[in-house]
Design an enzyme around this catalytic site. Sequence first.
Site, PDB file in Angstrom:
ATOM      1  N   SER A 178       0.828  -1.210   0.000  1.00  0.00           N
ATOM      2  CA  SER A 178       0.000   0.000   0.000  1.00  0.00           C
ATOM      3  C   SER A 178       0.861   1.259   0.000  1.00  0.00           C
ATOM      4  O   SER A 178       1.888   1.316   0.680  1.00  0.00           O
ATOM      5  CB  SER A 178      -0.891   0.040   1.244  1.00  0.00           C
ATOM      6  OG  SER A 178      -1.842  -0.998   1.217  1.00  0.00           O
ATOM      7  N   ILE A 179       0.416   2.285  -0.717  1.00  0.00           N
ATOM      8  CA  ILE A 179       1.103   3.580  -0.685  1.00  0.00           C
ATOM      9  C   ILE A 179       1.155   4.088   0.759  1.00  0.00           C
ATOM     10  O   ILE A 179       2.172   4.609   1.209  1.00  0.00           O
ATOM     11  CB  ILE A 179       0.391   4.586  -1.613  1.00  0.00           C
ATOM     12  CG1 ILE A 179       0.644   4.189  -3.077  1.00  0.00           C
ATOM     13  CG2 ILE A 179       0.882   6.007  -1.346  1.00  0.00           C
ATOM     14  CD1 ILE A 179      -0.061   5.074  -4.104  1.00  0.00           C
ATOM     15  N   ILE A 191      -7.249   6.579  -0.044  1.00  0.00           N
ATOM     16  CA  ILE A 191      -8.454   5.773  -0.239  1.00  0.00           C
ATOM     17  C   ILE A 191      -9.086   6.108  -1.586  1.00  0.00           C
ATOM     18  O   ILE A 191      -9.238   7.291  -1.916  1.00  0.00           O
ATOM     19  CB  ILE A 191      -9.479   6.088   0.875  1.00  0.00           C
ATOM     20  CG1 ILE A 191      -8.937   5.627   2.235  1.00  0.00           C
ATOM     21  CG2 ILE A 191     -10.837   5.472   0.568  1.00  0.00           C
ATOM     22  CD1 ILE A 191      -9.754   6.136   3.414  1.00  0.00           C
ATOM     23  N   LYS A 237     -10.854  11.735  -9.423  1.00  0.00           N
ATOM     24  CA  LYS A 237      -9.573  12.329  -8.995  1.00  0.00           C
ATOM     25  C   LYS A 237      -9.530  13.826  -9.328  1.00  0.00           C
ATOM     26  O   LYS A 237      -8.927  14.609  -8.584  1.00  0.00           O
ATOM     27  CB  LYS A 237      -8.384  11.609  -9.650  1.00  0.00           C
ATOM     28  CG  LYS A 237      -8.105  10.200  -9.113  1.00  0.00           C
ATOM     29  CD  LYS A 237      -7.748  10.169  -7.631  1.00  0.00           C
ATOM     30  CE  LYS A 237      -7.175   8.805  -7.229  1.00  0.00           C
ATOM     31  NZ  LYS A 237      -7.033   8.676  -5.749  1.00  0.00           N
ATOM     32  N   ALA A 291      -4.771  -2.446  -5.128  1.00  0.00           N
ATOM     33  CA  ALA A 291      -5.757  -1.706  -5.929  1.00  0.00           C
ATOM     34  C   ALA A 291      -5.446  -1.780  -7.423  1.00  0.00           C
ATOM     35  O   ALA A 291      -6.329  -1.648  -8.255  1.00  0.00           O
ATOM     36  CB  ALA A 291      -5.826  -0.246  -5.488  1.00  0.00           C
ATOM     37  N   ILE A 299       1.813   2.414  -9.478  1.00  0.00           N
ATOM     38  CA  ILE A 299       2.528   1.545  -8.542  1.00  0.00           C
ATOM     39  C   ILE A 299       1.736   0.247  -8.386  1.00  0.00           C
ATOM     40  O   ILE A 299       0.503   0.295  -8.268  1.00  0.00           O
ATOM     41  CB  ILE A 299       2.679   2.222  -7.155  1.00  0.00           C
ATOM     42  CG1 ILE A 299       3.463   3.539  -7.281  1.00  0.00           C
ATOM     43  CG2 ILE A 299       3.373   1.286  -6.162  1.00  0.00           C
ATOM     44  CD1 ILE A 299       3.585   4.310  -5.967  1.00  0.00           C
ATOM     45  N   ARG A 300       2.433  -0.891  -8.390  1.00  0.00           N
ATOM     46  CA  ARG A 300       1.767  -2.185  -8.199  1.00  0.00           C
ATOM     47  C   ARG A 300       1.304  -2.367  -6.762  1.00  0.00           C
ATOM     48  O   ARG A 300       2.057  -2.786  -5.907  1.00  0.00           O
ATOM     49  CB  ARG A 300       2.721  -3.344  -8.541  1.00  0.00           C
ATOM     50  CG  ARG A 300       2.755  -3.690  -9.984  1.00  0.00           C
ATOM     51  CD  ARG A 300       2.824  -5.192 -10.252  1.00  0.00           C
ATOM     52  NE  ARG A 300       2.620  -5.418 -11.675  1.00  0.00           N
ATOM     53  CZ  ARG A 300       1.406  -5.446 -12.258  1.00  0.00           C
ATOM     54  NH1 ARG A 300       0.311  -5.322 -11.538  1.00  0.00           N
ATOM     55  NH2 ARG A 300       1.296  -5.603 -13.561  1.00  0.00           N
ATOM     56  N   ASP A 336     -14.496   2.820   8.024  1.00  0.00           N
ATOM     57  CA  ASP A 336     -15.005   2.649   6.663  1.00  0.00           C
ATOM     58  C   ASP A 336     -15.607   3.999   6.291  1.00  0.00           C
ATOM     59  O   ASP A 336     -16.623   4.410   6.870  1.00  0.00           O
ATOM     60  CB  ASP A 336     -16.067   1.545   6.646  1.00  0.00           C
ATOM     61  CG  ASP A 336     -16.619   1.305   5.254  1.00  0.00           C
ATOM     62  OD1 ASP A 336     -16.558   2.237   4.417  1.00  0.00           O
ATOM     63  OD2 ASP A 336     -17.114   0.200   4.996  1.00  0.00           O
ATOM     64  N   GLN A 393     -10.256  -0.682   7.075  1.00  0.00           N
ATOM     65  CA  GLN A 393     -11.596  -0.492   6.519  1.00  0.00           C
ATOM     66  C   GLN A 393     -12.603  -1.500   7.047  1.00  0.00           C
ATOM     67  O   GLN A 393     -13.744  -1.155   7.342  1.00  0.00           O
ATOM     68  CB  GLN A 393     -11.539  -0.576   4.982  1.00  0.00           C
ATOM     69  CG  GLN A 393     -12.866  -0.223   4.330  1.00  0.00           C
ATOM     70  CD  GLN A 393     -13.057  -0.789   2.941  1.00  0.00           C
ATOM     71  OE1 GLN A 393     -14.132  -0.675   2.386  1.00  0.00           O
ATOM     72  NE2 GLN A 393     -12.043  -1.404   2.374  1.00  0.00           N
ATOM     73  N   TYR A 431      -8.935   4.336 -17.178  1.00  0.00           N
ATOM     74  CA  TYR A 431      -9.056   4.950 -15.844  1.00  0.00           C
ATOM     75  C   TYR A 431     -10.463   5.554 -15.660  1.00  0.00           C
ATOM     76  O   TYR A 431     -10.993   5.599 -14.561  1.00  0.00           O
ATOM     77  CB  TYR A 431      -7.953   5.987 -15.631  1.00  0.00           C
ATOM     78  CG  TYR A 431      -7.688   6.307 -14.174  1.00  0.00           C
ATOM     79  CD1 TYR A 431      -7.318   5.309 -13.271  1.00  0.00           C
ATOM     80  CD2 TYR A 431      -7.795   7.610 -13.698  1.00  0.00           C
ATOM     81  CE1 TYR A 431      -7.065   5.603 -11.939  1.00  0.00           C
ATOM     82  CE2 TYR A 431      -7.539   7.922 -12.369  1.00  0.00           C
ATOM     83  CZ  TYR A 431      -7.179   6.903 -11.500  1.00  0.00           C
ATOM     84  OH  TYR A 431      -6.930   7.210 -10.182  1.00  0.00           O
TER      85      TYR A 431
HETATM   86  O1  0WE Z   1      -6.390   5.197  -8.528  1.00  0.00           O
HETATM   87  C1  0WE Z   1      -5.966   4.129  -8.905  1.00  0.00           C
HETATM   88  C2  0WE Z   1      -6.778   2.857  -8.722  1.00  0.00           C
HETATM   89  C3  0WE Z   1      -7.853   2.964  -7.708  1.00  0.00           C
HETATM   90  C4  0WE Z   1      -8.862   1.853  -7.735  1.00  0.00           C
HETATM   91  C5  0WE Z   1      -8.572   0.532  -8.070  1.00  0.00           C
HETATM   92  C6  0WE Z   1      -9.565  -0.432  -8.051  1.00  0.00           C
HETATM   93  C7  0WE Z   1      -9.337  -1.866  -8.460  1.00  0.00           C
HETATM   94  C8  0WE Z   1     -10.295  -2.827  -7.801  1.00  0.00           C
HETATM   95  C9  0WE Z   1     -10.155   2.159  -7.395  1.00  0.00           C
HETATM   96  N1  0WE Z   1     -11.147   1.233  -7.376  1.00  0.00           N
HETATM   97  C10 0WE Z   1     -10.869  -0.042  -7.678  1.00  0.00           C
HETATM   98  N2  0WE Z   1     -11.894  -0.953  -7.630  1.00  0.00           N
HETATM   99  C11 0WE Z   1     -11.693  -2.282  -7.728  1.00  0.00           C
HETATM  100  O2  0WE Z   1     -12.671  -3.075  -7.715  1.00  0.00           O
HETATM  101  N3  0WE Z   1      -4.731   4.101  -9.537  1.00  0.00           N
HETATM  102  C12 0WE Z   1      -4.026   5.332  -9.764  1.00  0.00           C
HETATM  103  C13 0WE Z   1      -4.127   2.858 -10.055  1.00  0.00           C
HETATM  104  C14 0WE Z   1      -4.606   2.671 -11.435  1.00  0.00           C
HETATM  105  O3  0WE Z   1      -5.792   2.094 -11.665  1.00  0.00           O
HETATM  106  C15 0WE Z   1      -6.004   2.113 -13.031  1.00  0.00           C
HETATM  107  C16 0WE Z   1      -4.908   2.713 -13.658  1.00  0.00           C
HETATM  108  C17 0WE Z   1      -4.001   3.083 -12.639  1.00  0.00           C
HETATM  109  C18 0WE Z   1      -2.694   3.778 -12.812  1.00  0.00           C
HETATM  110  C19 0WE Z   1      -7.088   1.666 -13.779  1.00  0.00           C
HETATM  111  C20 0WE Z   1      -7.048   1.809 -15.163  1.00  0.00           C
HETATM  112  C21 0WE Z   1      -5.976   2.407 -15.786  1.00  0.00           C
HETATM  113  C22 0WE Z   1      -4.883   2.864 -15.037  1.00  0.00           C
END
Ligand code: 0WE
Length: 259
Positions: free
Chosen positions: A19-20, A92, A163, A196, A192-193, A64, A40, A156
């Site tokens: 996690s970040i 979050i 955002k 999420a 970042i891996r 939460d 959460q 995204y």
């Molecule tokens: O803000 C994010 C991801 C946040 C996120 C991720 C998930 C995956 C699982 C929010 N909601 C969910 N819901 C889920 O069920 N990032 C900056 C990482 C991210 O996510 C992407 C990215 C990047 C970079 C999704 C599509 C394209 C690029």
Amino acid sequence: MGFLTGKKFLITGLASERSISWGVAQAMQREGAELALTYQTEKLRPRVEKLAEKCGANIVLPCDVSADEEINGLFDKLGNSWTELDGVIHAIAFVNRRALEGDYVENTSRKDFNVAHEISSYSFTALARAGREMMQGRGAMVTMSYLGAERAMPNYNVMGVAKASLEANVRYMANSLGPDGIRVNAVSAGPIRTLAASGITDFKKMIDEVEKNAPMRRNVTIEDVGNTTAFLCSDLAAGITGEVLYVDSGYHILGMNPL
Ligand code: 0WE
């Protein structure tokens, strides 16, 4: 002496060692801060308790952010241990997985749009209101954003719209809370891996794109983001509020890839 010595912070958004917010917790601990961590759900509680042990946090509380009672209850409980608070880290975000792929216009329901905005942007405002009194005269709040707030990125989708709301939220919160001595900023991190990011369509391609083309020719780590977040929460950043600071190896300055 670390630059956060004697300061107390609340950190949200912990789910794993990737996690970040874990990068933030480690940087803040190293700089001498005292930490309180939130989880959460009960399912995540044992993991967060283990992380708390590793970073010397002796306060672990449920929160939460989809429930107002949990947000208010969080600061009531925190008040039992601490009388003052020096800052809150918001790490979050959530949107229905199905909305993170395909055509944005066709694929974004009213419900998905509302949930994305409520969890990923409104929750920052809600934490500010509940924590305002404890932070009087000394607070720093930091949230996490992404370039998709400003540019239309593949997949995204509505998360980028949320955002954008979060970044505007940073500016309005900064203006609202500035007179109370509370600063509000965002870090816009490169990909970042984390949990999420796991299973997101073409995520590896985005990581490779950054490594190949970003000015620094590398991806960023949770340590990079943690260090910048710790700086923004410190007195070294006393003159910075309402800002979005990029921690992305310089990727966002590019106009086009090499021809
Ligand atoms: O803000 C994010 C991801 C946040 C996120 C991720 C998930 C995956 C699982 C929010 N909601 C969910 N819901 C889920 O069920 N990032 C900056 C990482 C991210 O996510 C992407 C990215 C990047 C970079 C999704 C599509 C394209 C690029």
